[in-house]
Motif scaffolding. Structure first.
Motif, PDB file in Angstrom:
ATOM      1  N   ALA A  53      -5.939  24.692   5.628  1.00 45.26           N
ATOM      2  CA  ALA A  53      -7.286  24.891   6.168  1.00 45.26           C
ATOM      3  C   ALA A  53      -8.333  24.261   5.257  1.00 45.26           C
ATOM      4  CB  ALA A  53      -7.559  26.379   6.351  1.00 45.26           C
ATOM      5  N   TRP A  56      -8.934  20.337   5.359  1.00 43.03           N
ATOM      6  CA  TRP A  56      -9.788  19.681   6.357  1.00 43.03           C
ATOM      7  C   TRP A  56     -11.175  20.296   6.426  1.00 43.03           C
ATOM      8  CZ3 TRP A  56     -11.961  21.380  11.036  1.00 43.03           C
ATOM      9  CH2 TRP A  56     -11.570  22.653  11.488  1.00 43.03           C
ATOM     10  N   GLU A  57     -11.305  21.595   6.171  1.00 44.42           N
ATOM     11  CA  GLU A  57     -12.623  22.224   6.284  1.00 44.42           C
ATOM     12  C   GLU A  57     -13.529  21.874   5.103  1.00 44.42           C
ATOM     13  OE1 GLU A  57     -12.399  26.383   7.237  1.00 44.42           O
ATOM     14  OE2 GLU A  57     -10.697  26.045   8.579  1.00 44.42           O
ATOM     15  N   ALA A 106      -3.853  17.800   5.580  1.00 45.92           N
ATOM     16  CA  ALA A 106      -3.867  18.774   6.667  1.00 45.92           C
ATOM     17  C   ALA A 106      -2.957  18.311   7.802  1.00 45.92           C
ATOM     18  CB  ALA A 106      -5.300  18.958   7.171  1.00 45.92           C
ATOM     19  N   GLN A 110      -5.455  19.151  12.689  1.00 45.90           N
ATOM     20  CA  GLN A 110      -6.626  19.396  11.856  1.00 45.90           C
ATOM     21  C   GLN A 110      -7.322  18.089  11.476  1.00 45.90           C
ATOM     22  OE1 GLN A 110      -4.388  21.626   8.957  1.00 45.90           O
ATOM     23  NE2 GLN A 110      -5.135  23.601   9.732  1.00 45.90           N
ATOM     24  N   THR A 137     -11.642  27.766  15.150  1.00 41.99           N
ATOM     25  CA  THR A 137     -10.520  27.768  14.218  1.00 41.99           C
ATOM     26  C   THR A 137     -10.547  28.995  13.301  1.00 41.99           C
ATOM     27  OG1 THR A 137     -11.788  26.301  12.730  1.00 41.99           O
ATOM     28  CG2 THR A 137     -10.223  25.272  14.249  1.00 41.99           C
TER      29      THR A 137
END
Length: 246
Positions: A53, A56-57, A106, A110, A137
Motif C-alpha cells: 500500500a 503506491w500511496e 506495488a 495498484q 482503497t
C-alpha cells in the motif's frame, strides 16, 4: 534478543495473493512459530499488504502535493506521505524479524491507480479521482486491518495492525474532508471489486539481494512508527543501507 527467531519453515513463501482483497489457501495456517507468537498466512500477507500500500500511496501523495488544486487534496496528500512513511518503517523493521520478504514494487492493479492519476491534468479531474480512488482503497483495507488486529496471536503483527488502523482511519477521514467523495460510487466499488487475475493483485517479489526501498518521512512528520525495540524487549538487527524514495 530481537534477532532471535525459531521458525517451522526454512523460509516463508512469498504471498500468493495480495491486493484489495486477500485470498489465501489456508489463512489461519501457522507458517512459523516465533518468540512473538505464531505467524499465520494471514499475518504474513497483512505485513506485505501494508508495505505494498505504501509503495503506491506514498508516490501518489507526492503527486497530490504537486497536482492537487484544492487545499483538502493537498492536505490529504501530506497525510499519505506522513502515514505511509511511518508504516513503512515498522514493516521494514519487523519483516526480517519474522522472516518475511517485502516487495519493492506495488501490484499491477495498484500501479494502475498511480498511472491513472498521473495521466490526469492538474485540476478538478485529478482532485476527484484522487479522493475517490483513495477513499475506496482505504475503505477496502479497513475491515482487513480490524480482522488481523482481533485475531492475530503475534505481538509484532498486532502492533502493526494498531498503527495501520490509526493511519487508515486518518486517511479515510481526510479523503472525506475533501468534499469530493462520491459515496454511492465509491462504496459500490469497495464492496463489489472487479474480478482480476491473481497476477494483477500480486506485488512482484524483489530481485535476489535487492534491499527494501525506504519511504522517507517528510521533515514535518507527525506519524510515529512502532517502537519495535521496546516491544521486542531488545534491539533488532540494524538494517543495511538501502535506497530511498522521497
Amino acid at each position: 534478543m530481537g534477532g532471535a527467531l525459531s521458525v517451522t519453515l526454512v523460509a516463508l513463501a512469498y504471498p500468493s495473493m495480495l491486493g484489495i482483497t486477500t485470498v489465501s489457501s489456508a489463512p489461519d495456517r501457522v507458517i512459523a512459530n516465533t518468540q512473538w507468537g505464531p505467524l499465520t498466512e494471514s499475518d504474513r500477507d497483512f505485513v506485505v499488504k501494508v508495505r505494498a500500500a505504501g509503495l503506491w500511496e506514498y508516490p501518489v501523495g507526492q503527486m497530490g502535493v504537486q497536482k492537487g488544486s484544492s487545499k483538502g487534496v493537498i492536505t490529504a496528500s501530506q497525510h499519505l506521505i506522513d502515514g505511509h512513511s511511518a508504516l513503512d518503517t515498522t514493516c521494514r523493521k519487523i519483516a526480517p524479524m519474522l522472516n518475511i520478504t517485502l516487495p519493492n514494487i506495488a501490484s499491477p492493479q495498484q500501479v494502475g491507480f498511480v498511472n491513472q492519476l498521473a495521466s490526469d491534468s492538474k485540476g478538478q479531474q485529478f482532485d476527484k479521482d484522487f479522493a475517490n480512488i483513495l477513499r475506496m482503497t482505504h475503505g477496502s483495507i479497513f475491515n482487513t486491518v480490524a480482522k488481523i488486529r482481533s485475531t492475530t496471536k503475534n505481538s509484532l503483527v498486532r502492533a502493526l495492525a494498531d498503527q495501520a488502523n490509526d493511519t487508515v482511519l486518518d486517511h479515510i477521514t481526510v479523503m472525506e474532508q475533501t468534499g469530493l467523495v462520491d459515496f454511492d460510487q465509491t462504496l459500490f466499488q469497495q464492496t463489489t471489486p472487479p474480478k482480476l487475475p491473481k497476477s494483477d493483485l500480486t506485488p512482484p517479489p524483489p530481485g535476489a539481494g535487492q534491499p527494501p526501498i525506504v519511504l522517507t518521512p517528510p521533515p514535518t512528520a507527525t506519524s510515529t512508527p512502532v517502537d519495535i525495540d521496546r516491544l521486542a524487549g531488545g534491539a533488532a538487527p540494524a538494517p543495511a543501507p538501502v535506497p530511498t524514495v522521497g
